[in-house]
Design an enzyme around this catalytic site. Structure first.
Site: not given
Ligand code: 3HC
Ligand code: NAI
Length: 706
Positions: A130, A110, A107, A68
């Protein structure tokens, strides 16, 4: 992340009978509103088009889908919702296949679970992280995952938030196929064609049967509930995850989804979610110091460490672990042998726990070399000095480094408090001198304060951030002052704790209140762990320059005078039975405290735990504001990350400055003004705090504008 029109972020292309749906929403294909809309439209189009027999979903760039869009949390929802999109994909009458590379997280996974078949290529990372954001999977993840891979495996994945590799995902049953090559598109198309040729049926994860052994599934849930209740330490979402997975066993799919949604929204509304999401972005923002944007790091392939004591050895281990060759300098052979022994002890400990083999240790130690001559550092790219905390000793070391190191070598000091501008000015190349303040144990603690003196060149700062990356540390840029960000703020809230102790709270009550707030340890436990002698030495050093009007609590000195330095001497604020690391309250310490109160003419009063926290946090926040006000920290978020990574601040509260915003800055300021009635010298409101309150602003506004 700029929102592009949906036509661009999700593209559709008919490849024969296959509708290729590509998500292209840099940087990580997060599922923002346009992406959700584009996906939904693509599925509708596939169902409506008789020429389409199957749909293949892929991600452009380095990832499938990172989940997400975290930036949308807390904002008004924009349809279509992610659960609706997932349900629509699953309901599609045409075969839907997801081909995964890079991250398929939250997501993102998912979406993949809603497809009918899944393929992953090497390097894919699949997970439901999450929980790390204070949430639970909210788009069917808690219902589809256990149906597909069983309750136990699903609980493990969702409660840990860990990433599974493509290979593990295959063995868990999370994906059906591994791509032989790294070409996701080619692998995905080949798989779709194979499925079509074999007349593979539309197969929906909601109908999967891995929960059919209900007794075993319930047993897994019960075990997870017990374990989670024990381990989740004040976290809100983990037990909700267990509840949601339990519903998948007994309840119809639709009912399970409804419960998941209710629990997800509860988590989304919780301050813990706000704290954890703040931490997620803050730890990425700290990497964007001005120098890292403007300068290119210098070459960094070899490292030198001067001093093989607690810190020098820990830094050497961190560097060796990162694959860097390390040259250690000590003042004599015996000290050098001790330095090497400190390092070996770390690896021997890992061998004893079965986490390292003797061969691996030998390979690591082959990268280590030691010498008592500085000449051994002639070719080193970056040297970190970690000798005694004494200006004359440090300047003598830097004079040697100035003499032997090659031009362009970065010369760093690990000093905790000393004036790095003074160290830099003492040699002929001040532009190469920087502070690299590691935390003990340096091979474990994630924080690295990058202390930027006046004359340092930008590429040296950029090199320090590069080193942090190699060592997998979290760097925070700090300015030069007594204690930089962390220790400077620590000194102030420690004083607040000392004052409460003298006024009537026991150190044990204070520690317990601080632990209940979410810290792993209270301040007096920390003193006992680090060694009371360290603080004592610095208090003695500063005695001459201390403001005589400032309140000084002598209790810690009284313990040190008795040789009670904490764990290493078997007693400090606590008593440590033979080798034990968890202390018990010491009645003799309480008697010493009583005597000190009497000597100071104080009639002890009682403190509620709530008041303890109000005072402790007000002191921390106020000094944090001063540190930002003076430009020692770039933004409030830099203070937050310092405390999350170096001082055990509870992550779900986001850091002290985020916590202050949560409580409300007017409340914090009112507290400080109330406390100032007793001790106006100590409780002086930070000008920044006063200004923000007057403007009706918060610390977050400074993070945004920086
Ligand atoms: N939403 C919005 N922005 C995101 C994002 C997300 N899910 N994931 C990463 N970003 C952004 C970062 O803030 C960063 O932004 P910036 O360049 O402005 O600082 C950019 O994307 C690059 O991210 P990273 O520096 O972390 O890049 P990496 O290549 O090192 O890592 C990754 C990539 C493994 C995908 C890592 O970013 C990550 O773990 N992201 C979060 C994953 C996550 O927690 N997903 C679950 C979200 S909650 C959800 O999905 C709810 C659902 O169940 C309903
Ligand atoms: P330590 O006393 O354990 O180690 C210092 C080492 O330096 C000793 O092995 C000594 O033999 C060596 N040494 C002294 N003079 C030397 C010289 N001229 N040349 C080569 N080697 C020399 O001290 P510790 O705790 O490792 O601290 C080192 C530095 O790190 C200090 O500046 C301290 O303030 C800082 N620091 C300490 C932290 C801690 O928790 N101990 C945390 C962060 C920084």
């Amino acid at each position: 992340m700029t929102a592009l029109p949906s036509a661009d972020v999700v593209t559709r292309e008919l490849r024969g009978k296959v509708l290729l749906v590509t998500l292209d929403h840099p940087p990580v294909n997060a599922l923002s509103a346009d992406v959700r809309r584009g996906l939904l439209d693509a599925i509708e189009a596939a169902d409506a088009d008789p020429a389409v027999e199957a749909v293949l979903i892929v991600g452009a760039g380095r990832n499938f889908i990172a989940g997400a869009d975290i930036r949308e949390f807390g904002k008004p929802p924009v349809p279509p919702s992610l659960p609706d999109v997932c349900n629509r994909i699953e309901a599609c009458g045409k075969l839907v296949v997801a081909a995964i590379h890079g991250a398929a997280l939250g997501g993102g996974l998912e979406i993949a679970l809603s497809a009918h078949y899944r393929l992953a290529v090497d390097g894919a990372k699949l997970g439901l992280p999450e929980v790390q954001l204070g949430l639970l999977p909210g788009a069917g993840g808690t219902q589809r995952t256990p149906r597909l891979i069983g309750a136990q495996a699903a609980l493990d994945l969702i409660l840990s938030g860990r990433h599974a590799s493509a290979k593990e995902a295959l063995s868990l049953g999370l994906v059906d196929r591994l791509g032989a090559s790294g070409d996701t598109l080619a692998e995905g198309l080949a798989y779709v064609h194979e499925l079509l040729a074999g007349r593979a049926p539309v197969r929906r994860t909601r109908d999967a049967t891995a929960l059919s052994d209900r007794a075993a599934s319930h047993a897994a849930v019960a075990a997870a509930r017990t374990e989670t209740a024990k381990k989740s330490r004040g976290l809100f979402s983990p037990l909700k995850i267990v509840d949601a997975v339990e519903a998948a066993i007994d309840q119809p799919f639709e009912d399970g989804l409804r419960l998941e949604r209710t629990l997800f929204l509860q988590c989304l509304d919780s301050p813990q979610r706000a704290g954890l999401v703040h931490a997620f972005f803050a730890e990425r923002e700290v990497l964007k110091a001005p120098e890292t944007r403007d300068a290119t790091p210098r070459a960094l392939t070899t490292l030198g460490v001067v001093g093989g004591g607690t810190m020098g050895a820990g830094i050497a281990v961190a560097a060796l672990d990162a694959g860097l060759p390390v040259t250690m300098i000590e003042r004599d052979d015996a000290s050098l042998a001790r330095g090497r022994a400190h390092i070996e002890k770390v690896y021997d400990g890992l061998i004893a726990k079965g986490r390292l083999t003797a061969e691996k240790k030998a390979a690591i130690m082959a990268r280590w070399s030691g010498s008592t001559s500085y000449d051994a550092l002639a070719d080193t790219d970056l040297v970190i000095e970690a000798v005694f905390e004494d200006m004359a000793v440090k300047q003598a070391v830097f004079a040697e480094l100035d003499r032997v190191c090659k031009p362009g070598a970065v010369l760093a000091t690990n000093t905790s408090y000393l004036d790095i501008d003074g160290i830099a000015a003492s040699i002929s190349r001040p532009a190469d001198v920087i502070g690299l303040h590691f935390f003990s144990p340096a091979n474990i603690m994630k924080l690295l304060e990058v202390v930027v003196p006046k004359q340092v060149s930008a590429d040296v700062v950029a090199t320090a951030f590069e080193l942090a990356k190699k060592l997998r540390k979290t760097p925070v840029r700090a300015g030069v002052c007594d204690g930089f960000i962390g220790n400077r703020v620590l000194a102030v809230y420690r004083s607040a704790a000392d004052a409460m102790m003298e006024d009537g709270a026991s150190p044990y009550q204070i520690d317990a209140a601080v632990r209940a707030f979410g810290f792993a340890m209270g301040p007096f436990q920390v003193v006992d762990l680090a060694g009371g002698d360290i603080g004592w030495a610095s208090r003695k050093r500063r005695a001459a320059t201390r403001n005589p009007a400032a309140r000084y609590v002598h209790i810690a000195d009284r313990l040190c005078e008795r040789g009670w330095f904490g764990q290493k001497t078997g007693r400090g604020f606590y008593l440590y039975e033979q080798g034990s690391r968890s202390g018990t309250p010491d009645p003799e310490v309480e008697a010493i405290i009583d005597a000190e109160r009497e000597r100071a003419g104080i009639t002890p009063r009682s403190f509620s735990d709530e008041e303890i926290i109000r005072r402790y946090m007000a002191a921390m926040i106020n000094e944090g504001a001063n540190v930002v006000h003076e430009g020692i920290a770039l933004r409030p978020l830099d203070v937050d990350v310092t405390f999350l990574y170096g001082y055990g601040f509870p992550r779900y509260r986001g850091g002290p400055m985020k916590y202050a915003d949560t409580v409300g800055l007017p409340t914090v300021l009112a507290d400080i003004r109330e406390f100032a009635k007793e001790d106006p010298l100590f409780w002086q409101a930070s000008p920044l705090l006063v200004d923000l309150v007057e403007r009706g602003a918060d610390f977050a506004s400074l993070n945004r504008s920086a």
